[in-house]
Motif scaffolding. Sequence first.
Motif, PDB file in Angstrom:
ATOM      1  N   HIS A  46       0.840  -1.210   0.000  1.00  0.00           N
ATOM      2  CA  HIS A  46       0.000   0.000   0.000  1.00  0.00           C
ATOM      3  C   HIS A  46       0.874   1.258   0.000  1.00  0.00           C
ATOM      4  CE1 HIS A  46      -3.303   2.703   0.804  1.00  0.00           C
ATOM      5  NE2 HIS A  46      -2.680   3.144   1.878  1.00  0.00           N
ATOM      6  N   PHE A  47       1.919   1.269   0.833  1.00  0.00           N
ATOM      7  CA  PHE A  47       2.838   2.420   0.857  1.00  0.00           C
ATOM      8  C   PHE A  47       3.510   2.605  -0.501  1.00  0.00           C
ATOM      9  CE2 PHE A  47       7.333   3.691   1.396  1.00  0.00           C
ATOM     10  CZ  PHE A  47       7.122   5.037   1.667  1.00  0.00           C
ATOM     11  N   LEU A  48       4.012   1.519  -1.085  1.00  0.00           N
ATOM     12  CA  LEU A  48       4.673   1.602  -2.392  1.00  0.00           C
ATOM     13  C   LEU A  48       3.700   2.088  -3.463  1.00  0.00           C
ATOM     14  CD1 LEU A  48       6.740  -1.712  -2.310  1.00  0.00           C
ATOM     15  CD2 LEU A  48       7.593   0.617  -1.954  1.00  0.00           C
ATOM     16  N   ASP A  49       2.457   1.653  -3.380  1.00  0.00           N
ATOM     17  CA  ASP A  49       1.429   2.089  -4.323  1.00  0.00           C
ATOM     18  C   ASP A  49       1.163   3.587  -4.166  1.00  0.00           C
ATOM     19  OD1 ASP A  49      -0.538   1.432  -6.365  1.00  0.00           O
ATOM     20  OD2 ASP A  49      -2.055   1.764  -4.815  1.00  0.00           O
ATOM     21  N   GLN A  50       1.146   4.063  -2.922  1.00  0.00           N
ATOM     22  CA  GLN A  50       0.974   5.505  -2.687  1.00  0.00           C
ATOM     23  C   GLN A  50       2.127   6.297  -3.301  1.00  0.00           C
ATOM     24  OE1 GLN A  50       0.504   5.175   1.715  1.00  0.00           O
ATOM     25  NE2 GLN A  50      -1.210   6.579   1.399  1.00  0.00           N
ATOM     26  N   VAL A  51       3.349   5.817  -3.086  1.00  0.00           N
ATOM     27  CA  VAL A  51       4.519   6.491  -3.672  1.00  0.00           C
ATOM     28  C   VAL A  51       4.375   6.538  -5.182  1.00  0.00           C
ATOM     29  CG1 VAL A  51       7.009   6.330  -4.047  1.00  0.00           C
ATOM     30  CG2 VAL A  51       6.075   5.935  -1.760  1.00  0.00           C
ATOM     31  N   ARG A  52       4.081   5.388  -5.788  1.00  0.00           N
ATOM     32  CA  ARG A  52       3.965   5.321  -7.252  1.00  0.00           C
ATOM     33  C   ARG A  52       2.890   6.266  -7.766  1.00  0.00           C
ATOM     34  NH1 ARG A  52       6.798   5.458 -10.896  1.00  0.00           N
ATOM     35  NH2 ARG A  52       7.856   3.474 -10.612  1.00  0.00           N
ATOM     36  N   ASN A  53       1.732   6.298  -7.121  1.00  0.00           N
ATOM     37  CA  ASN A  53       0.639   7.160  -7.573  1.00  0.00           C
ATOM     38  C   ASN A  53       1.005   8.630  -7.482  1.00  0.00           C
ATOM     39  OD1 ASN A  53      -1.150   5.135  -8.319  1.00  0.00           O
ATOM     40  ND2 ASN A  53      -1.991   4.947  -6.249  1.00  0.00           N
ATOM     41  N   ILE A  54       1.768   9.008  -6.466  1.00  0.00           N
ATOM     42  CA  ILE A  54       2.117  10.420  -6.286  1.00  0.00           C
ATOM     43  C   ILE A  54       3.230  10.851  -7.240  1.00  0.00           C
ATOM     44  CG2 ILE A  54       3.283  11.984  -4.658  1.00  0.00           C
ATOM     45  CD1 ILE A  54       1.354  10.869  -2.538  1.00  0.00           C
ATOM     46  N   VAL A  55       4.241  10.003  -7.429  1.00  0.00           N
ATOM     47  CA  VAL A  55       5.379  10.415  -8.272  1.00  0.00           C
ATOM     48  C   VAL A  55       5.106  10.189  -9.752  1.00  0.00           C
ATOM     49  CG1 VAL A  55       7.036  10.064  -6.405  1.00  0.00           C
ATOM     50  CG2 VAL A  55       6.643   8.215  -8.060  1.00  0.00           C
ATOM     51  N   GLY A  56       4.112   9.383 -10.081  1.00  0.00           N
ATOM     52  CA  GLY A  56       3.744   9.171 -11.474  1.00  0.00           C
ATOM     53  C   GLY A  56       4.541   8.063 -12.145  1.00  0.00           C
ATOM     54  N   ALA A  57       4.034   7.650 -13.288  1.00  0.00           N
ATOM     55  CA  ALA A  57       4.606   6.510 -14.013  1.00  0.00           C
ATOM     56  C   ALA A  57       5.994   6.806 -14.575  1.00  0.00           C
ATOM     57  CB  ALA A  57       3.660   6.084 -15.132  1.00  0.00           C
ATOM     58  N   SER A  58       6.300   8.056 -14.867  1.00  0.00           N
ATOM     59  CA  SER A  58       7.600   8.368 -15.485  1.00  0.00           C
ATOM     60  C   SER A  58       8.748   8.407 -14.469  1.00  0.00           C
ATOM     61  CB  SER A  58       7.524   9.703 -16.221  1.00  0.00           C
ATOM     62  OG  SER A  58       7.262  10.751 -15.303  1.00  0.00           O
ATOM     63  N   CYS A  59       8.431   8.502 -13.192  1.00  0.00           N
ATOM     64  CA  CYS A  59       9.463   8.546 -12.143  1.00  0.00           C
ATOM     65  C   CYS A  59      10.029   7.142 -11.935  1.00  0.00           C
ATOM     66  CB  CYS A  59       8.859   9.066 -10.841  1.00  0.00           C
ATOM     67  SG  CYS A  59      10.017   9.148  -9.458  1.00  0.00           S
ATOM     68  N   LYS A  60      11.340   7.038 -11.875  1.00  0.00           N
ATOM     69  CA  LYS A  60      11.974   5.749 -11.597  1.00  0.00           C
ATOM     70  C   LYS A  60      12.010   5.532 -10.084  1.00  0.00           C
ATOM     71  CE  LYS A  60      14.885   5.548 -15.698  1.00  0.00           C
ATOM     72  NZ  LYS A  60      14.459   6.750 -16.390  1.00  0.00           N
ATOM     73  N   VAL A  61      11.571   4.355  -9.635  1.00  0.00           N
ATOM     74  CA  VAL A  61      11.568   4.028  -8.214  1.00  0.00           C
ATOM     75  C   VAL A  61      12.486   2.828  -8.006  1.00  0.00           C
ATOM     76  CG1 VAL A  61      10.175   3.337  -6.216  1.00  0.00           C
ATOM     77  CG2 VAL A  61       9.213   4.918  -7.921  1.00  0.00           C
ATOM     78  N   TYR A  62      13.458   2.998  -7.100  1.00  0.00           N
ATOM     79  CA  TYR A  62      14.448   1.967  -6.804  1.00  0.00           C
ATOM     80  C   TYR A  62      14.311   1.553  -5.342  1.00  0.00           C
ATOM     81  CZ  TYR A  62      16.495   3.925 -11.038  1.00  0.00           C
ATOM     82  OH  TYR A  62      16.685   4.394 -12.319  1.00  0.00           O
ATOM     83  N   TYR A  63      14.383   0.258  -5.095  1.00  0.00           N
ATOM     84  CA  TYR A  63      14.233  -0.285  -3.739  1.00  0.00           C
ATOM     85  C   TYR A  63      15.501  -1.051  -3.400  1.00  0.00           C
ATOM     86  CZ  TYR A  63      11.560  -2.520   0.128  1.00  0.00           C
ATOM     87  OH  TYR A  63      11.087  -2.948   1.339  1.00  0.00           O
ATOM     88  N   LEU A  64      16.240  -0.589  -2.384  1.00  0.00           N
ATOM     89  CA  LEU A  64      17.446  -1.271  -1.921  1.00  0.00           C
ATOM     90  C   LEU A  64      17.086  -2.188  -0.759  1.00  0.00           C
ATOM     91  CD1 LEU A  64      18.415   1.525  -3.187  1.00  0.00           C
ATOM     92  CD2 LEU A  64      20.456   1.197  -1.811  1.00  0.00           C
ATOM     93  N   GLU A  65      17.572  -3.396  -0.802  1.00  0.00           N
ATOM     94  CA  GLU A  65      17.348  -4.323   0.300  1.00  0.00           C
ATOM     95  C   GLU A  65      18.109  -3.844   1.535  1.00  0.00           C
ATOM     96  OE1 GLU A  65      17.617  -9.106   0.750  1.00  0.00           O
ATOM     97  OE2 GLU A  65      19.442  -8.103   0.091  1.00  0.00           O
ATOM     98  N   GLY A  66      17.422  -3.789   2.660  1.00  0.00           N
ATOM     99  CA  GLY A  66      18.058  -3.478   3.936  1.00  0.00           C
ATOM    100  C   GLY A  66      18.180  -4.728   4.782  1.00  0.00           C
ATOM    101  N   ASN A  67      18.727  -4.580   5.969  1.00  0.00           N
ATOM    102  CA  ASN A  67      18.890  -5.745   6.841  1.00  0.00           C
ATOM    103  C   ASN A  67      17.548  -6.317   7.293  1.00  0.00           C
ATOM    104  OD1 ASN A  67      19.195  -3.116   8.311  1.00  0.00           O
ATOM    105  ND2 ASN A  67      18.976  -4.430  10.090  1.00  0.00           N
ATOM    106  N   HIS A  68      16.495  -5.496   7.351  1.00  0.00           N
ATOM    107  CA  HIS A  68      15.184  -6.028   7.733  1.00  0.00           C
ATOM    108  C   HIS A  68      14.580  -6.855   6.600  1.00  0.00           C
ATOM    109  CE1 HIS A  68      14.115  -4.303  11.754  1.00  0.00           C
ATOM    110  NE2 HIS A  68      15.265  -3.701  11.486  1.00  0.00           N
ATOM    111  N   GLU A  69      14.717  -6.410   5.358  1.00  0.00           N
ATOM    112  CA  GLU A  69      14.259  -7.234   4.247  1.00  0.00           C
ATOM    113  C   GLU A  69      15.061  -8.531   4.171  1.00  0.00           C
ATOM    114  OE1 GLU A  69      12.934  -3.130   3.193  1.00  0.00           O
ATOM    115  OE2 GLU A  69      14.885  -3.913   3.780  1.00  0.00           O
ATOM    116  N   ARG A  70      16.311  -8.469   4.574  1.00  0.00           N
ATOM    117  CA  ARG A  70      17.181  -9.646   4.540  1.00  0.00           C
ATOM    118  C   ARG A  70      16.685 -10.725   5.511  1.00  0.00           C
ATOM    119  NH1 ARG A  70      20.306 -11.620   0.683  1.00  0.00           N
ATOM    120  NH2 ARG A  70      21.971 -12.867   1.518  1.00  0.00           N
TER     121      ARG A  70
END
Length: 196
Positions: A73-97
């Motif tokens: 839901h958070f990622l969807d909110q980010v995508r909707n606000i920044v728009g389709a042309s904005c590049k979104v990059y997700y770096l793995e952190g120790n919690h995702e690990r």
Amino acid sequence: STPTTERTMFIGDTHVPFHDPKAIALTLDFAEWFKPSSVYLLGDICDFYRLSRWDKDPKRIETLQDELDQTVHFLDQVRNIVGASCKVYYLEGNHERRLTKFLWQQPGNPIASLRCLELPRLLEFEKLGVHYFEEDADLDLGGFLVEHGHHGKMSSHSGGTAQKLLDSRQYSGISGHIHRLGVHWRTIKRGTFQWL
């Protein structure tokens, strides 16, 4: 021709579902105003509390699926606000690990190799247009380094972690992980560098 300006935004350590809703709302409001051309999520976006090796608070009732749903839901909110042309990059952190470590706990775990259990699938990166980088990825934005920042360079002093990372990297950059604001500058023969 007129040079283009890159507008880059960095967001880290939201620890969904333990995030601060007011801080998230302000971040999204800023993104809407700033109109970034790229957003870097610096890791620990999802907490993966249920997969932690630490003791669990029985009062925290969220399931792992709740965490994943809220993070999507958070990622969807980010995508909707920044728009389709904005590049979104997700770096793995120790919690995702924590997900990988949990799956690898049992040698020969038959479900550890299931693609459906990979973070990009669980968080719907393809649908959301999110580019994923694993924990040790080196992201170099033309001499500006981007990382989660949890590889043994932490300090309890304000700015101490930034100083240690700048000393070891010898380039400007940004990282998250420590949940404290810190900035360090250094000027050497080849220029002035800073770590945030």
